[in-house]
Motif scaffolding. Structure first.
Motif, PDB file in Angstrom:
ATOM      1  N   SER A  53       0.844  -1.205   0.000  1.00 55.25           N
ATOM      2  CA  SER A  53       0.000   0.000   0.000  1.00 55.25           C
ATOM      3  C   SER A  53       0.874   1.249   0.000  1.00 55.25           C
ATOM      4  O   SER A  53       2.085   1.174   0.257  1.00 55.25           O
ATOM      5  CB  SER A  53      -0.910   0.031   1.242  1.00 55.25           C
ATOM      6  OG  SER A  53      -0.145   0.293   2.405  1.00 55.25           O
ATOM      7  N   GLY A  54       0.237   2.392  -0.222  1.00 49.68           N
ATOM      8  CA  GLY A  54       0.943   3.662  -0.118  1.00 49.68           C
ATOM      9  C   GLY A  54       1.372   3.931   1.314  1.00 49.68           C
ATOM     10  O   GLY A  54       2.439   4.501   1.565  1.00 49.68           O
ATOM     11  N   THR A  55       0.540   3.524   2.268  1.00 52.42           N
ATOM     12  CA  THR A  55       0.888   3.712   3.682  1.00 52.42           C
ATOM     13  C   THR A  55       2.126   2.900   4.041  1.00 52.42           C
ATOM     14  O   THR A  55       3.037   3.406   4.720  1.00 52.42           O
ATOM     15  CB  THR A  55      -0.291   3.274   4.581  1.00 52.42           C
ATOM     16  OG1 THR A  55      -1.478   3.918   4.136  1.00 52.42           O
ATOM     17  CG2 THR A  55      -0.027   3.635   6.030  1.00 52.42           C
ATOM     18  N   CYS A  80      -3.716  13.230   4.447  1.00 51.84           N
ATOM     19  CA  CYS A  80      -4.535  12.098   4.862  1.00 51.84           C
ATOM     20  C   CYS A  80      -3.891  11.407   6.050  1.00 51.84           C
ATOM     21  O   CYS A  80      -2.705  11.581   6.327  1.00 51.84           O
ATOM     22  CB  CYS A  80      -4.830  11.158   3.695  1.00 51.84           C
ATOM     23  SG  CYS A  80      -3.570   9.995   3.276  1.00 51.84           S
ATOM     24  N   ALA A  82      -2.901   8.607   6.531  1.00 50.21           N
ATOM     25  CA  ALA A  82      -1.793   7.684   6.245  1.00 50.21           C
ATOM     26  C   ALA A  82      -0.449   8.283   6.665  1.00 50.21           C
ATOM     27  O   ALA A  82       0.454   7.562   7.111  1.00 50.21           O
ATOM     28  CB  ALA A  82      -1.771   7.340   4.753  1.00 50.21           C
ATOM     29  N   LEU A  83      -0.311   9.606   6.543  1.00 57.48           N
ATOM     30  CA  LEU A  83       0.959  10.244   6.905  1.00 57.48           C
ATOM     31  C   LEU A  83       1.211  10.102   8.403  1.00 57.48           C
ATOM     32  O   LEU A  83       2.310   9.742   8.835  1.00 57.48           O
ATOM     33  CB  LEU A  83       0.951  11.731   6.518  1.00 57.48           C
ATOM     34  CG  LEU A  83       1.364  12.038   5.074  1.00 57.48           C
ATOM     35  CD1 LEU A  83       0.336  11.562   4.080  1.00 57.48           C
ATOM     36  CD2 LEU A  83       1.623  13.518   4.890  1.00 57.48           C
ATOM     37  N   VAL A 121       3.671  16.297   0.157  1.00 48.85           N
ATOM     38  CA  VAL A 121       2.601  15.706  -0.664  1.00 48.85           C
ATOM     39  C   VAL A 121       2.300  16.631  -1.841  1.00 48.85           C
ATOM     40  O   VAL A 121       2.111  17.840  -1.652  1.00 48.85           O
ATOM     41  CB  VAL A 121       1.307  15.513   0.163  1.00 48.85           C
ATOM     42  CG1 VAL A 121       0.226  14.840  -0.688  1.00 48.85           C
ATOM     43  CG2 VAL A 121       1.572  14.712   1.429  1.00 48.85           C
ATOM     44  N   ASP A 143       5.543  12.402  -1.406  1.00 49.99           N
ATOM     45  CA  ASP A 143       4.359  11.563  -1.463  1.00 49.99           C
ATOM     46  C   ASP A 143       3.658  11.839  -2.798  1.00 49.99           C
ATOM     47  O   ASP A 143       2.987  12.856  -2.967  1.00 49.99           O
ATOM     48  CB  ASP A 143       3.449  11.872  -0.274  1.00 49.99           C
ATOM     49  CG  ASP A 143       2.225  10.980  -0.228  1.00 49.99           C
ATOM     50  OD1 ASP A 143       1.793  10.520  -1.304  1.00 49.99           O
ATOM     51  OD2 ASP A 143       1.689  10.766   0.867  1.00 49.99           O
ATOM     52  N   CYS A 145       1.398   9.818  -4.141  1.00 51.08           N
ATOM     53  CA  CYS A 145       0.226   8.941  -4.209  1.00 51.08           C
ATOM     54  C   CYS A 145      -0.885   9.544  -5.071  1.00 51.08           C
ATOM     55  O   CYS A 145      -1.715   8.818  -5.603  1.00 51.08           O
ATOM     56  CB  CYS A 145      -0.306   8.670  -2.806  1.00 51.08           C
ATOM     57  SG  CYS A 145       0.778   7.610  -1.839  1.00 51.08           S
ATOM     58  N   GLN A 146      -0.904  10.879  -5.198  1.00 55.10           N
ATOM     59  CA  GLN A 146      -1.956  11.535  -5.975  1.00 55.10           C
ATOM     60  C   GLN A 146      -1.414  12.166  -7.251  1.00 55.10           C
ATOM     61  O   GLN A 146      -2.111  12.959  -7.876  1.00 55.10           O
ATOM     62  CB  GLN A 146      -2.618  12.619  -5.104  1.00 55.10           C
ATOM     63  CG  GLN A 146      -3.182  12.059  -3.801  1.00 55.10           C
ATOM     64  CD  GLN A 146      -3.658  13.138  -2.854  1.00 55.10           C
ATOM     65  OE1 GLN A 146      -3.293  14.295  -2.990  1.00 55.10           O
ATOM     66  NE2 GLN A 146      -4.474  12.752  -1.876  1.00 55.10           N
ATOM     67  N   SER A 167       0.801   5.144  -4.523  1.00 55.67           N
ATOM     68  CA  SER A 167      -0.267   4.242  -4.095  1.00 55.67           C
ATOM     69  C   SER A 167      -1.072   3.792  -5.307  1.00 55.67           C
ATOM     70  O   SER A 167      -1.264   4.562  -6.250  1.00 55.67           O
ATOM     71  CB  SER A 167      -1.208   4.967  -3.124  1.00 55.67           C
ATOM     72  OG  SER A 167      -2.413   4.235  -2.952  1.00 55.67           O
ATOM     73  N   LYS A 172      -6.759   6.229  -7.000  1.00 52.71           N
ATOM     74  CA  LYS A 172      -5.539   6.935  -7.412  1.00 52.71           C
ATOM     75  C   LYS A 172      -5.414   6.940  -8.949  1.00 52.71           C
ATOM     76  O   LYS A 172      -6.309   6.495  -9.647  1.00 52.71           O
ATOM     77  CB  LYS A 172      -4.325   6.301  -6.741  1.00 52.71           C
ATOM     78  CG  LYS A 172      -4.467   6.165  -5.223  1.00 52.71           C
ATOM     79  CD  LYS A 172      -4.648   7.501  -4.510  1.00 52.71           C
ATOM     80  CE  LYS A 172      -5.155   7.310  -3.112  1.00 52.71           C
ATOM     81  NZ  LYS A 172      -4.252   7.648  -2.051  1.00 52.71           N
ATOM     82  N   GLY A 179      -2.008  -1.415  -3.206  1.00 49.67           N
ATOM     83  CA  GLY A 179      -0.613  -1.554  -3.644  1.00 49.67           C
ATOM     84  C   GLY A 179       0.126  -0.246  -3.483  1.00 49.67           C
ATOM     85  O   GLY A 179      -0.497   0.819  -3.353  1.00 49.67           O
TER      86      GLY A 179
HETATM   87  C1  LIG Z   1      -3.782   7.375  -0.755  1.00 50.08           C
HETATM   88  C2  LIG Z   1      -2.713   8.135  -0.110  1.00 50.08           C
HETATM   89  C3  LIG Z   1      -1.831   7.541   0.792  1.00 50.08           C
HETATM   90  C4  LIG Z   1      -1.967   6.131   1.271  1.00 50.08           C
HETATM   91  O1  LIG Z   1      -2.028   5.173   0.273  1.00 50.08           O
HETATM   92  P1  LIG Z   1      -2.779   3.776   0.553  1.00 50.08           P
HETATM   93  O2  LIG Z   1      -2.388   2.939  -0.619  1.00 50.08           O
HETATM   94  O3  LIG Z   1      -4.241   4.056   0.613  1.00 50.08           O
HETATM   95  O4  LIG Z   1      -2.257   3.226   1.836  1.00 50.08           O
HETATM   96  C5  LIG Z   1      -0.814   8.306   1.308  1.00 50.08           C
HETATM   97  N1  LIG Z   1      -0.668   9.603   0.965  1.00 50.08           N
HETATM   98  C6  LIG Z   1      -1.517  10.216   0.119  1.00 50.08           C
HETATM   99  C7  LIG Z   1      -1.290  11.649  -0.237  1.00 50.08           C
HETATM  100  C8  LIG Z   1      -2.564   9.504  -0.447  1.00 50.08           C
HETATM  101  O5  LIG Z   1      -3.401  10.122  -1.287  1.00 50.08           O
END
Ligand SMILES: *Cc1c(COP(=O)(O)O)cnc(C)c1O
Length: 347
Positions: A53-55, A80, A82-83, A121, A143, A145-146, A167, A172, A179
């Protein structure tokens, strides 16, 4: 109802997954390696390690920089949970920082020399000021992820910090269900992540964990990566369209509508919270699901019970922002319908 998110899964994506199922190798294997290679190619060098995962990617990136108890890690409050989870997982102290109203990214003015690392981010695809953060803080994790596929000055986003994370969650840029990925130009960072992920069959014991991605997910992600340019073009067109219909009393997040960025969301800024809430309710009536991208209660300083007055920008964004549907599988008629509903609301 036009959903706020919808994955874009093509017949080619299904065939790619089918081929993995038919191969009988469904856990981490050759497709995961191919996906890692694709990230090295996209970033024009360095190394990559796929995780669950991204986390997990964030936590492992911090861990591989040996950040833990006694380290101070700065994170933007508008992002989010997750950070916060990742910093807490490694046992470091979290320093919550307000964001900028322009790109919603971390405000470098909130950083100082007491901070060991910062998670930057690129919020909803809008590039944050990574260079500035790197001048102040020794370790920078980007980060992405986005923002997978975004660029700045002809350079892929995520290549300025020591490591970057991605992520593949359902909402996403590319979707594997779940993943993540850790990338770095520093092989040692990625080696440390890989070592932690490879928990099985090791000669000597150290605590490790199963953060592996499956070949089923990797095939699905890789197949979508093959059309990253088309994903970008379509996302850009939708973002441009929304921006072109904004009335003068609305604005939107900056840094997204240009040829280089990969817009993950189109987030508009209403004149006040009442208008934002009324717009969301009106769009819902018109069959268009819009969301508040980060709710006030989700701001990290709120979770930590810190004084909201110290985070005026994030507080304001949580009150006035609304995210419209933006994804490559959004049809032309759906887009017309959303724009017409917005126009009627503003009239
Ligand atoms: C989605 C996201 C995460 C976490 O990713 P996961 O795969 O959902 O664990 C972390 N940081 C940001 C900015 C995200 O958008």
């Amino acid at each position: 109802m036009i959903e706020h998110n919808r994955p874009w899964i093509t017949p080619e994506d299904r065939s790619a997954v089918d081929a993995v199922l038919a191969s009988n190798w469904v856990a981490q294997g050759p497709m995961v390696k191919h996906l890692e290679d694709a990230f090295v190619a996209l970033r024009q060098g360095g190394a990559a390690c796929a995780v669950s995962s991204g986390t997990a990617a964030l936590g492992l990136a911090l861990r591989s920089m040996k950040l833990g108890p006694g380290s101070a890690v700065a994170v933007p409050t508008y992002s989010c949970s997750a950070l916060l989870n990742a910093v807490t997982w490694v046992g470091a102290d979290v320093q919550v920082v307000d964001v900028l109203p322009s790109n919603f990214g971390i405000d470098p003015a909130g950083l100082d020399e007491t901070i060991d690392a910062v998670v930057v981010v690129h919020v909803f695809g809008s590039p944050a000021d990574t260079e500035k953060c790197r001048e102040i803080v020794p370790f920078v994790v980007e980060d992405c992820c986005q923002s997978l596929g975004g660029e700045v000055n002809n350079r892929p986003l995520g290549t300025i910090g020591l490591a970057s994370v991605y992520s593949f969650y359902a909402t996403k840029i590319v979707c594997g269900g779940q993943g993540g990925m850790v990338c770095s130009c520093n092989e040692a960072v990625v080696d440390a992540v890989r070592d932690f992920r490879q928990f099985d069959g090791r000669a000597t014991y150290e605590p490790r964990f199963n953060f592996q991605m499956t070949d089923i997910q990797a095939a699905l992600v890789l197949s979508q990566m093959n059309r990253l340019a088309e994903i970008k073009r379509r996302r850009q067109l939708i973002a441009q369209r929304y921006r072109s219909i904004l009335p003068s009393d609305f604005s939107c997040q900056g840094g997204l509508v240009n040829e280089e960025s990969m817009p993950q969301r189109f987030v508009l800024i209403a004149p006040d919270q009442g208008i934002r809430d009324a717009l969301q309710a009106f769009m819902e009536q018109q069959g268009v699901r819009c969301i508040v991208p980060v709710q006030r209660f989700e701001l990290l300083h709120r979770y930590l019970g810190m004084d909201p007055a110290r985070f005026p920008v994030a507080e304001r964004l949580s009150e006035t922002t609304l995210s419209l549907p933006l994804y490559p599988s959004l049809g032309e008629e759906e887009l017309d319908h959303i724009c017409e509903a917005f126009r009627v609301f503003c009239a």
